[in-house]
Write an enzyme that holds these catalytic residues in place. Sequence first.
Site, PDB file in Angstrom:
ATOM      1  CD  GLU A 114      20.179 -37.114  13.169  1.00 30.83           C
ATOM      2  OE1 GLU A 114      19.175 -36.527  13.621  1.00 30.83           O
ATOM      3  OE2 GLU A 114      21.164 -36.527  12.702  1.00 30.83           O
TER       4      GLU A 114
ATOM      5  CD  GLU B  63      26.578 -39.672  12.093  1.00 31.33           C
ATOM      6  OE1 GLU B  63      26.381 -38.987  11.076  1.00 31.33           O
ATOM      7  OE2 GLU B  63      25.716 -40.418  12.590  1.00 31.33           O
TER       8      GLU B  63
END
Length: 956
Positions: free
Chosen positions: A407, A478
């Site tokens: 991220e 994820e």
Amino acid sequence: MDIATTLPGRGAVVPRARLRTDRPAQSLDGRWRFRVSPSLRGAPDDGWQRSAVAEWGDIEVPGHWNLQGYGLPAYSNVQMPFPVDPPHPPDANPIGDYRVDFDADPGVWDAPRRLLRFDGIESAAEIWLNGVSLGTTRGSRLTHEFDVTDTLVESGNRLAVRVAQFSDATYLENQDMWWLPGIFRSVTVHGEPVGAVRDVFVQADFDPETGAGTVQIDVDATASAHLIIPELDIDVAASGTIHVGSVEPWSAEHPRLYDAQVRTAAESVTLRIGFRRVEVRDAQLMVNGAPIMLRGVNRHEHRARHGRVHDADVVREELLLMKRHHINAVRTSHYPPHPDVLDLFDELGFWVIDECDLETHGFEHVQWRGNPSADPRWREAFVDRMQRTVHRDKNHPSVIMWSLGNESHTGANLEAMARWAKGYDPSRLIHYEGDHASTYVDIYSRMYASHDEVRAIAEEQPAGEDEHRRSLPFILCEFAHAMGTGPGGMQEYWDLFEAHPRLAGGFVWEWIEQGIEVDGPDGSARILYGGDFGEDVHDGNFVIDGLVDVHRRPRPGLLHYAAVIAPVSIEVDADRSAATIGNRYDTLGLAGVALQWSRTVDGEVVAAGDLIAPVCGPRERVMVALPEEARAEGRASQADVLTVEAVTIEDSTWAAAGHLLGSGQQVELAAVDVPPPFEAVVTDAEVGAAEIDPVTGRVQALAGLRISGPDVGVWRAPTDNDRDVGDDEPDLPSYAQRWRAAGMDRTVTRLLGIQPDGGTLVVRSRTGVPILDCALEARMRWTPLSETAVRLDVELTPSGPWPTEWARLGLDLELEGNPQGVDLVGEGPMPSYPDLRSAARFGWWRLDADDLTIDHVRPQESGSRMGVREAVIRARDGAVRIRTLGASFALTVSRHSRRALDGTPHNWELPDEARTFVSIDLAQSGVGTATCGPGVLPQHRLSPRAAAVSLVLERL
Ligand code: IPT
């Protein structure tokens, strides 16, 4: 000390591999002296690096200071805990000063070169030995070594470390976890001999065509070095390409390691070599020439009272637990773990995505303005982090991909990391989820993409402008956010992964709940989450989102995941003549697997046996005939169940023989015997054994046992997922809000009629919601059955436009006192919901009081069991049997009311209501994974509908 640079640390020696070596080493772990100051400007500059520190406190190294009584922990996810003002930390910034005195061990002292190693300091440190500054560190989960040859003395060394909790590095380390500063990994001094092995880089390739192994070795030694692999009769100069002949390859399923040494006259380094080749071919992820499926989890390092401090025993047990649940892959989210964990990954067998310590997520809240990933001033810091990651872990066969971080949006600095890593180590793939165009990565990776999007990606053709991305295998780094009751939809993801070659699996977010345990005033342990330490900026219980609780006890999500990814699939034909066995291993046959069958009638095993294990290659399926005795005979009064199980034949490192690898069932429900009518008094206050309240039409007692209800309910105590907005309907409020807006949590019931009717009592009621005109009409017919039993026929009919789907459609009953346990005939033993059901098996299950619901840290609905035919609910004053004469129901028995679960922030605050709350649900909504990802899939939603059930209620 400058903590507002954009640069890496300075003064450390060049990064190198973590090596097991016989060079002398001295651990400095233990009790150190410590003090903390509230800001860098205010931290004393009193010559503390040398002077006496008598008035200081003590601290355990390794450890986090805010878990040792110096300040408090804080939790935030994406949001920065202070103003986004790079590269500056705030003035209010705890500064920890550490001091330890030591004498050099003789071995270290005698060595001509000496190094001081720090394996992890959060977040930035300056280090002094005997008053001399050695340099600084950046990269909290990365190793830094300093040359102390000239600063170390034989006795009376004084090591001083100043650590800033926040620094420029914080902008690069904004992972979703607790802020836990300090020297939290080991500190070591070691002596480097003349003729040392400074660094080794082994790339061990396996050629799937020929079965030959090759070692490409690069050694930085100050003398000539040999590579010795005794098992392969190798003893050669350690340089260049070495052909070692035929070898067994390493894989997560068969982690074959070869002990090896790199030796000079002065130093011997021990390695464990695994031969394997990682490739992308035809948009497939291949190892050793065959496609692999990543059955993964995201693993943070966490312990309830010690944060990210490593404990070897705990971690070994943790990884064994993963193996026992068929997990074969770990993403080291979002930083390299303790270096020893890599040895365990190699030994036990895991495919590993080793992730660099990098996350600039905080910039998302400022639309990525000033994101360091795209700012050349930070370039060196980014590349330094990658180099430290790769060098430290480069000799581990388990690592099949390097991940640039998490991220951090995108930018040239990430590209530079990828370029360096690829150039240095072409044997592994580069992973980074944030590069959505996949320009500088080798695998297309996303997080939380919906099932539909994953299907669309699976079907993309490698053509067009983004041909490179389209030609890459796909993973979900994820998915299935394991927060609270959930995650729903894992099976549906896995069905897609198995159907499309491009899809190489995924990693559940996340392995462990990161709660922090403290002692409450009464001395009992409490788990805390964000905000509980008085943080101004925090993200609440978003840190409690694991497949295991903070003490590593499986949540139901792990049990269901284990079934979703089980290595053997078993489907039994409806007539029990045969079973189809699927081998879901990527490389193994079924030689190590035994197949057993057993037939259970009304809870008794009546026949059982072994099946001849079929020859079945990886990813193949075969049919196995079942014996005659497995057939149902139609003499059951409850059910006749055939269960076929695959189990391990031999003990392994991770489980004793007999460990379950997969199972399948064929369930033949018996025709229910409808009890004959029973002569008894029936009035509006009494139906044989049942005492009715003529004012409300509700039962009050059954054969003297106090029981109240049934109440019609469509609400549940919102789960974490219910409280969040799913990616699939971003414009709608969460289910929890929709339910509340519709008043579903506050239904109001009006009696429409109560009327004896030919030996039965008919009670009609209308259950509505406040404010709106939608309702459910219930028609309940009570019939006496015996001195202790009644029959209850219920018809539920909705009316009016319900503004939203329901959580469930059920009947609620209450008994006095806390529940004592439940015996059920139905699916279990773990809880199940329509989209979280894969592990549940039909059976005769005995549940203890503590197993009825799940003790989630943030209370919420839990504990439903689906497919129930019959249940004995043991309460304080007696037991009630409830059985169905028709459709199965879902049963939830709880010691907490939904109101209490909904309104209580922590499990330890739940009141003792001294009641047993029973729900008989005729239908239920799935649970989904809206906390991150899609909500409940359309097929698992519960739109308003009519339903009926016939039950027998009996006091035992
Ligand atoms: C994703 C993060 O990568 C992970 O660290 C964690 O925060 C997870 O979410 C939620 O628990 S990022 C999210 C914005 C999709």
